[in-house]
Design a protein around this motif. Structure first.
Motif: not given
Length: 306
Positions: A81, A83, A96, A130, A136, A236-237, A283
């Motif tokens: 993860c 950030v 996030d 995001t 997040h 982001g994702d 991310f």
């Protein structure tokens, strides 16, 4: 097969046991500079996901060689993860806020990672989301349900806010994600007086433009950080991993709320990022999440590194 928060917690039990023995995940850290803008990528730990959360909709025969190529388990995945922290013109901006302590045991490390940079929660001037999935958003509140970043203003795409704050979302999102909706509504309500909204294409901060990358969630946004001719895309994702998302971006992923829309977004974005050689921060991309998209003979490849 749907996956609930209980499945995530069960999958994370082994990682939690390792942490108890002192075998904690490495804290990722990378730093990029674009003119007067500094971007640090810091770790919120990692997730432990049932493999089917991503792989279930995919063709198993075609998936198998990809899993072998990347030495992946079909049963358990452990994505990082990552950030992004931006510092520019006296502002200290988080994209996030990570998971906090309530989602999965091997995440929620953002405060420790910021501390390694000499940054405290009180230093954060802006938080930009995001999207509002737990990993997040759920790091937004402290142990007393107060905002963890007390001096910050908050920004989120209007469509994303409207989706999660709609009282019907809890009933319509599907059983596996009910806790996502309940958790999002509780946390977003806590900052309702301090939040502003933006739309696709808007410059939300000097040098930062919002880019609609829909599908993973209904209002998912990415952000292009630009100084002159240099740019970094905070994803982001919308590109959620370094393996099947690159090898087969048109495949529907179980992690996306609207699989068809997300696949369309991925294909178009991969084409653009590869053609323009834009640096990216993902991310959940391997390592510290930084790198580039490279066109391959059959799809795309993630090339790690700042």
């Amino acid at each position: 097969m749907p996956f609930t928060r209980r499945d995530f917690m069960a999958a994370g039990a082994g990682v939690a046991a390792s942490a108890a023995l002192g075998l904690t995940p490495r804290t990722a850290n990378a730093q990029l500079t674009l003119g007067d803008i500094t971007l640090d990528v810091v770790s919120d730990g990692s997730l432990t996901l049932p493999g089917g959360f991503i792989f279930d909709p995919m063709p198993k025969d075609a998936l198998a060689p990809i899993l072998e190529k990347y030495n992946l388990s079909a049963d358990v995945l452990t994505p990082p993860c990552n950030v992004t922290l931006m510092r520019s013109g006296g502002r200290v901006i988080l994209f996030d806020v990570g998971s906090g302590p309530d989602f999965t045991p091997n995440a929620g490390e953002i405060v420790t990672s910021l501390d390694a940079l000499g940054v405290t929660p009180e230093d954060i001037t802006d938080v930009v989301f995001t999207h509002a999935h737990p990993d997040h958003l759920w790091g937004l509140l402290d142990d007393f349900d107060d905002p963890l970043f007390p001096q910050a203003s908050y920004m989120i795409g209007k469509a994303e806010w409207d989706y999660w704050m709609n009282p019907n979302t809890v009933d319509e999102i599907g059983e596996a994600r009910v806790s996502f909706a309940v958790g999002a509504q509780r946390r977003l309500a806590a900052i309702e007086d301090a939040i502003t909204f933006f739309k696709d294409g808007e410059e939300i901060i000097p040098g930062v433009a919002a880019r609609a990358t829909l599908g993973h969630t209904p209002g998912h946004m990415s952000f292009e950080v630009r100084s002159g001719s240099n740019a970094v895309m905070i994803l982001g994702d919308c590109i959620g991993n370094h393996h099947v998302a690159f090898e087969q971006p048109a495949w529907i992923s179980g992690s996306d709320q609207d699989g068809e829309a997300a696949a369309k977004t991925r294909v178009a974005l991969m084409d653009q990022l590869a053609a323009e050689k834009t640096q990216i921060i993902g991310f959940h991309l391997v390592g510290d999440g930084t790198g580039y998209v490279e066109k391959s003979a059959t799809g795309y490849t993630f090339v790690p590194g700042a």
